[in-house]
Write a protein that holds these residues in place. Structure first.
Motif, PDB file in Angstrom:
ATOM      1  N   VAL A  16       0.848  -1.179   0.000  1.00  0.00           N
ATOM      2  CA  VAL A  16       0.000   0.000   0.000  1.00  0.00           C
ATOM      3  C   VAL A  16       0.885   1.231   0.000  1.00  0.00           C
ATOM      4  CG1 VAL A  16      -1.800   1.239   1.245  1.00  0.00           C
ATOM      5  CG2 VAL A  16      -1.762  -1.251   1.263  1.00  0.00           C
ATOM      6  N   ALA A  17       0.669   2.161  -0.893  1.00  0.00           N
ATOM      7  CA  ALA A  17       1.506   3.354  -0.987  1.00  0.00           C
ATOM      8  C   ALA A  17       1.237   4.293   0.171  1.00  0.00           C
ATOM      9  CB  ALA A  17       1.246   4.086  -2.307  1.00  0.00           C
ATOM     10  N   VAL A  18       2.291   4.968   0.606  1.00  0.00           N
ATOM     11  CA  VAL A  18       2.158   5.941   1.677  1.00  0.00           C
ATOM     12  C   VAL A  18       1.572   7.226   1.105  1.00  0.00           C
ATOM     13  CG1 VAL A  18       3.450   7.382   3.284  1.00  0.00           C
ATOM     14  CG2 VAL A  18       4.049   4.988   2.991  1.00  0.00           C
ATOM     15  N   PRO A  19       0.540   7.791   1.713  1.00  0.00           N
ATOM     16  CA  PRO A  19      -0.007   9.047   1.220  1.00  0.00           C
ATOM     17  C   PRO A  19       0.975  10.187   1.425  1.00  0.00           C
ATOM     18  CG  PRO A  19      -0.992   8.483   3.336  1.00  0.00           C
ATOM     19  CD  PRO A  19      -0.160   7.308   2.918  1.00  0.00           C
ATOM     20  N   LEU A  20       1.027  11.111   0.459  1.00  0.00           N
ATOM     21  CA  LEU A  20       1.948  12.222   0.525  1.00  0.00           C
ATOM     22  C   LEU A  20       1.239  13.541   0.799  1.00  0.00           C
ATOM     23  CD1 LEU A  20       4.322  11.315  -2.432  1.00  0.00           C
ATOM     24  CD2 LEU A  20       4.638  10.862  -0.017  1.00  0.00           C
ATOM     25  N   ALA A  21       0.010  13.523   1.297  1.00  0.00           N
ATOM     26  CA  ALA A  21      -0.754  14.738   1.523  1.00  0.00           C
ATOM     27  C   ALA A  21      -0.212  15.548   2.684  1.00  0.00           C
ATOM     28  CB  ALA A  21      -2.218  14.393   1.761  1.00  0.00           C
ATOM     29  N   GLY A  22       0.522  14.939   3.570  1.00  0.00           N
ATOM     30  CA  GLY A  22       1.034  15.630   4.746  1.00  0.00           C
ATOM     31  C   GLY A  22       0.826  14.773   5.967  1.00  0.00           C
ATOM     32  N   PRO A  23       1.561  15.068   7.030  1.00  0.00           N
ATOM     33  CA  PRO A  23       1.493  14.211   8.212  1.00  0.00           C
ATOM     34  C   PRO A  23       0.274  14.525   9.071  1.00  0.00           C
ATOM     35  CG  PRO A  23       2.976  16.025   8.621  1.00  0.00           C
ATOM     36  CD  PRO A  23       2.489  16.197   7.215  1.00  0.00           C
ATOM     37  N   ALA A  24      -0.186  13.511   9.769  1.00  0.00           N
ATOM     38  CA  ALA A  24      -1.201  13.728  10.802  1.00  0.00           C
ATOM     39  C   ALA A  24      -0.497  14.111  12.093  1.00  0.00           C
ATOM     40  CB  ALA A  24      -2.031  12.465  10.986  1.00  0.00           C
ATOM     41  N   ASP A  25      -1.112  15.006  12.838  1.00  0.00           N
ATOM     42  CA  ASP A  25      -0.548  15.401  14.118  1.00  0.00           C
ATOM     43  C   ASP A  25      -0.658  14.229  15.080  1.00  0.00           C
ATOM     44  OD1 ASP A  25       0.091  16.543  16.582  1.00  0.00           O
ATOM     45  OD2 ASP A  25      -0.834  18.452  16.061  1.00  0.00           O
ATOM     46  N   PRO A  26       0.461  13.771  15.661  1.00  0.00           N
ATOM     47  CA  PRO A  26       0.356  12.675  16.631  1.00  0.00           C
ATOM     48  C   PRO A  26      -0.560  12.999  17.802  1.00  0.00           C
ATOM     49  CG  PRO A  26       2.641  13.021  15.978  1.00  0.00           C
ATOM     50  CD  PRO A  26       1.859  14.164  15.414  1.00  0.00           C
ATOM     51  N   HIS A  27      -0.699  14.285  18.120  1.00  0.00           N
ATOM     52  CA  HIS A  27      -1.620  14.690  19.172  1.00  0.00           C
ATOM     53  C   HIS A  27      -2.972  15.009  18.553  1.00  0.00           C
ATOM     54  CE1 HIS A  27       2.179  15.683  21.521  1.00  0.00           C
ATOM     55  NE2 HIS A  27       1.588  14.717  22.169  1.00  0.00           N
ATOM     56  N   ALA A  28      -3.602  13.967  18.025  1.00  0.00           N
ATOM     57  CA  ALA A  28      -4.876  14.151  17.351  1.00  0.00           C
ATOM     58  C   ALA A  28      -5.981  14.420  18.366  1.00  0.00           C
ATOM     59  CB  ALA A  28      -5.211  12.908  16.527  1.00  0.00           C
ATOM     60  N   THR A  29      -6.996  15.164  17.929  1.00  0.00           N
ATOM     61  CA  THR A  29      -8.161  15.411  18.773  1.00  0.00           C
ATOM     62  C   THR A  29      -9.166  14.285  18.595  1.00  0.00           C
ATOM     63  OG1 THR A  29      -9.325  16.646  17.067  1.00  0.00           O
ATOM     64  CG2 THR A  29      -7.830  17.895  18.497  1.00  0.00           C
ATOM     65  N   VAL A  30     -10.139  14.252  19.504  1.00  0.00           N
ATOM     66  CA  VAL A  30     -11.197  13.244  19.402  1.00  0.00           C
ATOM     67  C   VAL A  30     -11.939  13.400  18.082  1.00  0.00           C
ATOM     68  CG1 VAL A  30     -13.408  12.524  20.388  1.00  0.00           C
ATOM     69  CG2 VAL A  30     -11.446  12.916  21.879  1.00  0.00           C
ATOM     70  N   ALA A  31     -12.188  14.640  17.645  1.00  0.00           N
ATOM     71  CA  ALA A  31     -12.883  14.862  16.377  1.00  0.00           C
ATOM     72  C   ALA A  31     -12.080  14.284  15.215  1.00  0.00           C
ATOM     73  CB  ALA A  31     -13.138  16.348  16.179  1.00  0.00           C
ATOM     74  N   GLU A  32     -10.763  14.493  15.205  1.00  0.00           N
ATOM     75  CA  GLU A  32      -9.927  13.939  14.131  1.00  0.00           C
ATOM     76  C   GLU A  32      -9.878  12.423  14.220  1.00  0.00           C
ATOM     77  OE1 GLU A  32      -6.873  17.749  13.778  1.00  0.00           O
ATOM     78  OE2 GLU A  32      -6.434  16.076  15.106  1.00  0.00           O
ATOM     79  N   ARG A 444      12.237  19.762   7.217  1.00  0.00           N
ATOM     80  CA  ARG A 444      11.240  19.041   8.003  1.00  0.00           C
ATOM     81  C   ARG A 444      10.098  19.976   8.403  1.00  0.00           C
ATOM     82  NH1 ARG A 444      11.694  14.085  11.359  1.00  0.00           N
ATOM     83  NH2 ARG A 444       9.849  14.063  12.710  1.00  0.00           N
ATOM     84  N   GLN A 445      10.440  21.202   8.759  1.00  0.00           N
ATOM     85  CA  GLN A 445       9.400  22.155   9.134  1.00  0.00           C
ATOM     86  C   GLN A 445       8.441  22.406   7.970  1.00  0.00           C
ATOM     87  OE1 GLN A 445      10.697  26.174   9.909  1.00  0.00           O
ATOM     88  NE2 GLN A 445       9.196  26.434  11.545  1.00  0.00           N
ATOM     89  N   ARG A 446       8.956  22.426   6.749  1.00  0.00           N
ATOM     90  CA  ARG A 446       8.083  22.622   5.580  1.00  0.00           C
ATOM     91  C   ARG A 446       7.263  21.369   5.283  1.00  0.00           C
ATOM     92  NH1 ARG A 446      12.895  24.760   3.514  1.00  0.00           N
ATOM     93  NH2 ARG A 446      13.200  22.847   2.288  1.00  0.00           N
ATOM     94  N   ALA A 447       7.929  20.217   5.282  1.00  0.00           N
ATOM     95  CA  ALA A 447       7.275  18.991   4.826  1.00  0.00           C
ATOM     96  C   ALA A 447       6.316  18.420   5.850  1.00  0.00           C
ATOM     97  CB  ALA A 447       8.333  17.950   4.453  1.00  0.00           C
ATOM     98  N   LEU A 448       6.594  18.602   7.121  1.00  0.00           N
ATOM     99  CA  LEU A 448       5.792  17.988   8.175  1.00  0.00           C
ATOM    100  C   LEU A 448       5.012  19.042   8.959  1.00  0.00           C
ATOM    101  CD1 LEU A 448       7.670  15.633   7.377  1.00  0.00           C
ATOM    102  CD2 LEU A 448       7.755  14.990   9.765  1.00  0.00           C
ATOM    103  N   ALA A 449       4.606  20.087   8.256  1.00  0.00           N
ATOM    104  CA  ALA A 449       3.838  21.156   8.894  1.00  0.00           C
ATOM    105  C   ALA A 449       2.466  20.644   9.328  1.00  0.00           C
ATOM    106  CB  ALA A 449       3.687  22.330   7.937  1.00  0.00           C
ATOM    107  N   VAL A 450       2.005  21.129  10.465  1.00  0.00           N
ATOM    108  CA  VAL A 450       0.660  20.816  10.962  1.00  0.00           C
ATOM    109  C   VAL A 450      -0.064  22.131  11.218  1.00  0.00           C
ATOM    110  CG1 VAL A 450       1.272  18.589  11.950  1.00  0.00           C
ATOM    111  CG2 VAL A 450       1.513  20.651  13.335  1.00  0.00           C
ATOM    112  N   GLY A 451      -1.354  22.030  11.437  1.00  0.00           N
ATOM    113  CA  GLY A 451      -2.184  23.223  11.468  1.00  0.00           C
ATOM    114  C   GLY A 451      -2.044  24.081  12.701  1.00  0.00           C
ATOM    115  N   ALA A 452      -1.722  23.489  13.850  1.00  0.00           N
ATOM    116  CA  ALA A 452      -1.718  24.265  15.093  1.00  0.00           C
ATOM    117  C   ALA A 452      -0.726  23.668  16.078  1.00  0.00           C
ATOM    118  CB  ALA A 452      -3.118  24.289  15.710  1.00  0.00           C
ATOM    119  N   ASP A 453      -0.240  24.517  16.971  1.00  0.00           N
ATOM    120  CA  ASP A 453       0.612  24.086  18.077  1.00  0.00           C
ATOM    121  C   ASP A 453      -0.299  23.657  19.223  1.00  0.00           C
ATOM    122  OD1 ASP A 453       2.244  23.845  20.298  1.00  0.00           O
ATOM    123  OD2 ASP A 453       3.538  25.520  19.723  1.00  0.00           O
TER     124      ASP A 453
END
Length: 926
Positions: A16-32, A444-453
């Protein structure tokens, strides 16, 4: 368990290919997590569905229990100080509590939480969370059996997700709650099979009737995952009445379900506590004691854990342990298993003449296993590979996902299956350059950017900002439990908040790189991203500070100069590459937390941590106060110029933080002296390396170290003034178990007594006199240490020798500041000898006594010399610091005037901590 291989950018057949859309935040919320749970269910993946569901339960239960609220933290602090579980029990209790736990505030909070749960708003959230926990328990069975996701369970999952999406009260109450990735399946290489083995061992150790009720208590966070799997294993073994729940230490089990608990107790039920591999076992003992406090007999409480070394000693509680050699991961990383994995994962490997498998290794507690593999094709050069454990399901897939987003910067990933990754191995032949390391962080900061701190949401769960705030707790004394969250934490949050948040690496030390032919790649690129051993943060300063903590050997030795140069190069290169300025305060704070909690090539000893922390503050203060001054003159020119000799401890610096640091007033005094043409020289009992650090940071012409036993002149070898060193004292003191010798002192010996709890003091008079008599040395007593000096050594003699080496023999210092008996001769000799208000009587008898203690006293004395307060004229007024630097300076100012000056400084800090005065994150340079 069914293997689900995942490839890098070019998938192998069937992968299965790895998606390249961007990383998920390991600290995901319940909604995510709810959306991810629905996706895993559609894919028919019971493991990922279980991991997402368990993470949702953990986040929701923590939110509903108010685990990380201020009252909860206060209750835990008070219990730790006064309760029966304060500290890891060296000798666990033999008589467990039979009544309610001795925690009135915690019990009151539990009752308040139960009452709040009965309100219409929270009642819906409680019922939904309980339903989700039930489904998670059912999901554990197909995970344990490597079975497909049952259709009925699939439908229940979707109904739960639909209920969440359709109920605004659920989204409002639970949607923003944050999951903390579990250590068990992220860092500790545990597998579901380990829980099945623990269940088998429990049955063998304590055979019970199949109908006897069992309560499986998972200690959150990992207990949210381990508990359901253990319960499923017990059901599979024939136990018909198994109930599961999770709890934080200090909380009651089954809150709001008192009748269910009463029925379980009446039926003679057993409680089984499960958690990660423990260090001290304190949390396990606390939960077990809490169960006894709720009515379980001591012989009805068992603790089931995998252990890396010896099982914890938990007194009366039965411990069922799974030792490291029996973990499932050891079977999966055996030589035969690794050969089989490589042969099916790497194209052409099935035809290689030989596969050489090296010994499995792990850098330390809880770090993933790594197995070197070398393939030997019949018609080509050897192929170096590495098989590493990376975690289960989507928790482990992030290693391949991040690698796909960082091509050329990390080793190529060949295969990923069942928590095992096969990757390219590049033997290291050269250390990483500062520019290349900074380029990796920027990429890494560019490629693994997430939406919020999201680190601000992780109160009580070890984010970088919280550990930074804890560093300053000693400044508040007994009021720290209240004042630190109010005054220090807001400053720390602002200074660590990322303007462009991303999934940090977390482990950037020099030992985590490999390269050749001018190309470096980062190893362990996913292992440090929010594992249980690393602090949660999203700021590039954290990764950059990790590089500064352990500079590569090619930068020179890891002394102060090498570390400072390399750290400055890394920071400067990052700023050039990104245009983002790293504020001095932000840089200093990141370095301080890295020193205390970062993962470096080797553990730092106490003396190394103190020195590295002191260097971080020295360089911050120098950048704020001294950067615009010209280099210190070495001649005798300049109107009013002269030599000014300063003691360090208690004069220019204090050490309530656990390491010596100056303050705003101390640096204003130093700046004023330099700006007006005076030449400050340190004369101290501290070691030569520490004097070298201060001369480098503050631009000083030289210094006297170890009470005059050795001189430092920049660019020249050390100049000893004695033919003896402290080796004889070190030998005598080293033979006593509770004595600690400072490894940095060489010509003298600095000895402390270490007390239980980590407190250090000087030696008692009898011990010190006995050592001095045996070694022919002189004793200088201090609060935290006792120093032993060779005969004839003194600060005044050292300063005379230093002035001669500087080309000014016979000069008399125009100013000297000290505070102890060792400064008496120096204070008498100088034209103006001064001491702060707290000085020893012997020093006060020969010098001008200031009206204030510590750095405030030094600033008053410098005002007498100059005729105006330091910083009070255009010549010595410092540049205006940034808002971030002003906030950190307000913290460092707290001890500079002792207790009399504390109220005014607390008020000033409160103004800085209000929020508007401190800017967060970075800003564009230029």
């Amino acid at each position: 368990m069914t293997a689900r291989p995942i490839s890098p950018a070019r998938p192998a057949p069937g992968a299965v290919a790895v998606p390249l859309a961007g990383p998920a935040d390991p600290h995901a919320t319940v909604a995510e997590l709810a959306r991810q749970l629905a996706g895993a269910a559609r894919a028919g993946d019971p493991l990922d569905a279980f991991l997402y569901a368990a993470g949702m339960v953990q986040a929701a239960e923590d939110r509903l229990a108010g685990t990380w609220t201020a009252p909860r933290r206060l209750a835990r602090h008070l219990r730790d100080r006064t309760g029966p579980s304060a500290g890891p029990p060296a000798e666990p209790p033999t008589d467990p509590p039979t009544g309610p736990p001795a925690d009135p505030l915690g019990s009151a909070l539990d009752r308040a939480a139960r009452l709040a749960a009965r309100t219409p708003v929270l009642d819906k959230a409680v019922r939904w969370t309980r339903d989700l926990a039930d489904v998670t328990d059912e999901l554990a069975a197909p995970v344990l059996d490597s079975a497909p996701l049952p259709s009925a369970l699939y439908r229940r999952l979707f109904r739960l997700v639909e209920r969440f999406d359709a109920a605004p009260v659920l989204r409002r109450t639970l949607g923003s709650a944050v999951r903390r990735p579990p250590s068990c399946f992220c860092s500790f290489d545990q597998y579901p099979a380990d829980l099945a083995e623990l269940a088998r061992r429990f049955d063998a150790a304590r055979p019970l009737p199949a109908g006897l009720p069992l309560l499986v208590v998972g200690v959150r966070t990992s207990g949210s995952y381990l508990g359901p799997l253990l319960a499923a294993a017990l059901r599979r073994a024939g136990h018909r009445a198994v109930t599961g729940c999770t709890v934080r230490p200090g909380q009651a089990v089954l809150p709001g379900r008192e009748r269910e608990l009463a029925r379980l107790l009446a039926a003679g039920g057993q409680a089984l506590v499960v958690d990660d591999p423990p260090v001290t076992g304190r949390s396990l003992a606390e939960v077990a004691a809490g169960l006894c406090g709720q009515g379980f007999p001591v012989d009805a409480v068992s603790v089931l854990v995998a252990v890396e070394r010896e099982p914890p000693s938990l007194g009366p509680y039965r411990v069922v342990a799974l030792a490291r050699p029996d973990w499932e991961v050891d079977r999966l990383t055996s030589p035969d298993a690794v050969r089989a994995l490589v042969r099916r994962a790497v194209p052409g490997a099935a035809d290689w003449a030989r596969l050489e498998v090296g010994p499995a290794g792990s850098p330390g507690r809880g770090l993933h296993r790594a197995v070197p593999v070398t393939g030997h094709p019949a018609d080509g050069p050897p192929v170096p590979l590495r098989v590493e454990t990376v975690g289960l399901g989507h928790l482990g897939r992030r290693a391949a996902e991040y690698a796909a987003l960082l091509p050329g910067l990390v080793p190529e990933v060949r295969w990923l299956e069942n928590g095992l990754m096969v990757r390219q191995d590049i033997p290291a032949v050269a250390p990483v350059r500062a520019l290349d390391a900074a380029r990796y962080v920027a990429a890494r900061q560019r490629a693994l950017a997430v939406g919020a701190d999201r680190s601000v949401r992780l109160v009580g769960r070890g984010p970088v900002w919280e550990e930074a705030g804890r560093l300053f707790a000693p400044l508040f004394g007994r009021g720290a439990v209240v004042l630190r969250p109010l005054l220090a934490d807001p400053v720390a949050r602002a200074l660590t908040r990322a303007a462009r948040p991303y999934v940090v690496d977390g482990r950037t030390g020099a030992d985590r790189w490999t390269g050749r032919d001018g190309r470096w790649v980062k190893t362990d690129w996913a292992e440090g991203a929010f594992s249980h051993l690393d602090l949660a943060g999203y700021d590039p300063a954290w990764d950059l500070a990790g590089l500064a903590l352990s500079p590569p050997h090619h930068a020179g030795t890891t002394d102060g100069d090498a570390g400072a140069r390399y750290g400055a190069e890394v920071r400067s290169a990052y700023e050039r590459l990104t245009g983002e300025r790293i504020d001095p305060a932000r840089w200093c704070l990141a370095r301080l937390v890295q020193v205390q909690h970062g993962v470096s090539a080797r553990p730092l000893g106490r003396a190394e941590r103190r020195r590295a922390s002191a260097r971080a503050v020295q360089e911050f203060l120098a950048e704020v106060y001294l950067r615009d001054l010209p280099a210190a003159p070495t001649g005798a020119d300049g109107p009013g110029a002269g030599w000014c000799v300063l003691d360090l401890d208690g004069v220019l610096e204090t050490d309530p933080l656990g390491f010596p640091a100056s303050s705003p007033l101390g640096m204003l005094a130093l700046r004023a002296l330099r700006a007006h043409g005076f030449r400050p020289l340190p004369a101290t009992g501290r070691s030569l390396p520490e004097v070298q650090d201060r001369c480098r940071a503050y631009g000083l012409a030289g210094g006297v170290a170890e009470y005059g036993a050795v001189l430092h002149l920049p660019g020249r070898p050390p100049l000893p003034l004695t033919d003896r060193d402290g080796s004889e004292v070190r030998s005598v003191a080293g033979g006593l178990d509770d004595l600690v010798v400072d490894p940095l002192a060489r010509w003298t010996a600095r000895v402390s007594r270490r007390h239980p709890g980590g407190r250090y003091t000087g030696l008692d008079r009898r011990t010190a006199d006995r050592i001095a008599a045996a070694t022919g040395t002189r004793v200088v007593r201090g609060e935290q240490q006792t120093d032993f000096l060779p005969p004839g050594v003194g600060k005044a003699a050292g300063v005379r020798a230093l002035l001669a080496e500087l080309g000014d023999p016979g000069a008399v210092p125009v100013f000297a500041a000290g505070d102890g008996p060792a400064d008496r001769e120096l204070l008498r000799w100088a034209r103006l000898g001064t001491v702060p208000a707290h000085a020893a009587p012997e020093a006060k008898a020969v010098a001008r006594v200031g009206g204030s203690p510590y750095q405030a006293g030094l600033a008053e004395a410098v005002a007498v010399l100059l005729g105006h307060r330091p910083g009070g004229c255009a010549r010595c007024r410092p540049p205006r610091p940034s808002a971030q630097s002003r906030a950190l300076l307000a913290l460092l100012a707290l001890p500079e005037a002792g207790m009399p000056g504390l109220p005014a400084r607390l008020l000033r800090l409160a103004c800085r901590s209000g929020g508007s005065a401190v800017g967060g994150g970075g800003r564009r340079a230029g």
